[in-house]
Design an enzyme around this catalytic site. Structure first.
Site, PDB file in Angstrom:
ATOM      1  N   ASP A  67      34.277   9.700  14.600  1.00  0.00           N
ATOM      2  CA  ASP A  67      33.317  10.755  14.291  1.00  0.00           C
ATOM      3  C   ASP A  67      32.586  11.511  15.184  1.00  0.00           C
ATOM      4  O   ASP A  67      32.707  11.039  16.365  1.00  0.00           O
ATOM      5  CB  ASP A  67      32.462  10.174  13.259  1.00  0.00           C
ATOM      6  CG  ASP A  67      31.974   8.585  13.572  1.00  0.00           C
ATOM      7  OD1 ASP A  67      32.120   8.334  14.980  1.00  0.00           O
ATOM      8  OD2 ASP A  67      31.612   7.806  13.289  1.00  0.00           O
ATOM      9  N   ASN A 136      24.457  -0.586   6.338  1.00  0.00           N
ATOM     10  CA  ASN A 136      24.407  -0.418   5.003  1.00  0.00           C
ATOM     11  C   ASN A 136      26.121  -0.525   4.570  1.00  0.00           C
ATOM     12  O   ASN A 136      26.495  -0.106   3.282  1.00  0.00           O
ATOM     13  CB  ASN A 136      24.221   0.998   4.609  1.00  0.00           C
ATOM     14  CG  ASN A 136      24.748   2.218   5.175  1.00  0.00           C
ATOM     15  OD1 ASN A 136      25.350   2.020   6.052  1.00  0.00           O
ATOM     16  ND2 ASN A 136      24.200   3.315   4.873  1.00  0.00           N
ATOM     17  N   HIS A 138      28.550   0.985   6.322  1.00  0.00           N
ATOM     18  CA  HIS A 138      29.539   2.021   6.432  1.00  0.00           C
ATOM     19  C   HIS A 138      30.301   1.680   7.562  1.00  0.00           C
ATOM     20  O   HIS A 138      30.319   1.072   8.180  1.00  0.00           O
ATOM     21  CB  HIS A 138      28.649   3.518   6.681  1.00  0.00           C
ATOM     22  CG  HIS A 138      28.010   3.715   7.745  1.00  0.00           C
ATOM     23  ND1 HIS A 138      26.772   4.045   8.081  1.00  0.00           N
ATOM     24  CD2 HIS A 138      28.330   3.331   9.047  1.00  0.00           C
ATOM     25  CE1 HIS A 138      26.341   4.080   9.409  1.00  0.00           C
ATOM     26  NE2 HIS A 138      27.326   3.484   9.951  1.00  0.00           N
ATOM     27  N   GLU A 143      29.371   6.833   4.154  1.00  0.00           N
ATOM     28  CA  GLU A 143      28.275   6.279   3.723  1.00  0.00           C
ATOM     29  C   GLU A 143      28.501   5.518   2.306  1.00  0.00           C
ATOM     30  O   GLU A 143      29.596   5.860   1.777  1.00  0.00           O
ATOM     31  CB  GLU A 143      27.143   7.071   3.740  1.00  0.00           C
ATOM     32  CG  GLU A 143      26.831   8.044   4.921  1.00  0.00           C
ATOM     33  CD  GLU A 143      25.602   6.774   5.701  1.00  0.00           C
ATOM     34  OE1 GLU A 143      25.847   5.671   5.743  1.00  0.00           O
ATOM     35  OE2 GLU A 143      24.749   7.267   6.353  1.00  0.00           O
TER      36      GLU A 143
HETATM   37  C1  GLP Z   1      27.273   4.484  13.877  1.00  0.00           C
HETATM   38  C2  GLP Z   1      28.702   5.213  14.170  1.00  0.00           C
HETATM   39  C3  GLP Z   1      29.685   3.899  13.501  1.00  0.00           C
HETATM   40  C4  GLP Z   1      29.099   2.559  14.001  1.00  0.00           C
HETATM   41  C5  GLP Z   1      27.789   2.237  13.636  1.00  0.00           C
HETATM   42  C6  GLP Z   1      27.296   0.923  14.279  1.00  0.00           C
HETATM   43  O1  GLP Z   1      27.141   4.724  12.482  1.00  0.00           O
HETATM   44  N1  GLP Z   1      29.331   6.150  13.476  1.00  0.00           N
HETATM   45  O2  GLP Z   1      31.075   4.161  13.787  1.00  0.00           O
HETATM   46  O3  GLP Z   1      30.061   1.436  13.592  1.00  0.00           O
HETATM   47  O4  GLP Z   1      27.326   3.409  14.136  1.00  0.00           O
HETATM   48  O5  GLP Z   1      26.693   1.058  15.181  1.00  0.00           O
HETATM   49  P1  GLP Z   1      26.183  -0.028  16.139  1.00  0.00           P
HETATM   50  O6  GLP Z   1      27.266  -0.842  16.992  1.00  0.00           O
HETATM   51  O7  GLP Z   1      24.960   0.635  17.138  1.00  0.00           O
HETATM   52  O8  GLP Z   1      25.375  -0.742  15.218  1.00  0.00           O
END
Ligand code: GLP
Length: 264
Positions: A67, A136, A138, A143
């Site tokens: 993404d 959440n 995702h 989402e």
């Molecule tokens: C963002 C990214 C996800 C990732 C998530 C969790 O939303 N788009 O790909 O899994 O963050 O990130 P973190 O590891 O900082 O909790």
């Protein structure tokens, strides 16, 4: 779904690193799906260290990131282009023309989503995708209530995700509202998936993903349907689980460890 519990974040990253490296050593050409986020930083660090010690090469890899934010310059320090450069690409031997990320600056972002999907197909599809999980539930930026069959597209971020990003962007209003994300259907076509989750703040999402019913309410639950999904969590992230799962120690002492990495 194969669940493996690490003692802590360090053990999680070194085990995940071992997993990825085994993969690279046993496959000629690998198309990787790459994630960003705090959780992944330790894994990239392990991979870079192994590369510097000459234990692994990424020369035959093609990479597709999951993404990117819409409208952020690639030099913006919170763009995923920048993240990948700083944490991984600048330190390993993946050639520049083999690294792909969605272009959040494309004039026509909708066409960009289609282009990205086509490109993944042209490269033969993704072999191994690294995934994190949002609080959440995702995955990438799919989402809750995202279609479990969705493809790469533009999504508007949920309030909860904006809150999670608020601190790093220095204010809610500075968080980009839109992102380009691989869809859940796109991610599920990856031949193998390695999901990492760390910390108490992920415990609810991890419980739902592993022990809850499959549903778009928690996108990560879709991994239960994947034939080769490996979920590596630390004890904090697994603190709300009702069953006992294999530990890293169990896997490493298993005489069939090699077989395990093949995910058969
Ligand atoms: C963002 C990214 C996800 C990732 C998530 C969790 O939303 N788009 O790909 O899994 O963050 O990130 P973190 O590891 O900082 O909790």
């Amino acid at each position: 779904m194969k669940v493996i519990v690490a003692r802590d974040y360090n053990e999680l990253c070194s085990f995940a690193g071992r997993f990825v490296i085994r993969w690279l050593q046993t496959h000629e050409k690998v198309v990787l799906g790459l994630a960003t986020g705090k959780t992944m930083i330790g894994l990239y660090k392990v991979l870079v260290e192994q590369y510097k010690r000459g234990e692994v090469s990424f020369r035959n890899c093609v990479t597709f990131n999951l993404d990117e934010f819409v409208g952020l310059e690639v030099t913006h320090e919170l763009s995923y282009h920048y993240y990948m450069k700083v944490h991984f690409f600048d330190h390993v031997d993946i050639s520049e023309d083999a690294r792909f990320l969605p272009n959040g600056l494309a004039k026509d972002v909708l066409a960009e989503c289609d282009r990205y999907e086509k490109l993944i197909k042209e490269k033969g599809g993704i072999d191994l995708t690294l995934l994190g999980i949002g609080k959440n539930g995702h995955i990438a930026f799919n989402e809750p209530t995202s279609s479990l069959a969705s493809r790469t597209r533009v999504k508007r971020l949920e309030a909860e995700t904006i809150e999670a990003l608020e601190k790093s962007f220095g204010g809610k209003e500075k968080v980009p509202k839109y992102v380009i994300t691989m869809g859940i259907g796109t991610i599920m076509e990856s031949k193998h998936i390695l999901m990492l989750a760390s910390g108490k703040e992920k415990a609810c999402a991890v419980r739902d993903m592993i022990e809850g019913p499959i549903g778009a309410y928690c996108p990560a639950t879709v991994l239960q349907l994947h034939p080769h999904a490996f979920v590596v969590i630390d004890e904090d992230a697994g603190s709300l689980l009702s069953r006992k799962y294999d530990t890293v120690k169990d896997v490493l002492s298993d005489p069939y460890e090699e077989y395990f990495y093949e995910g058969k």
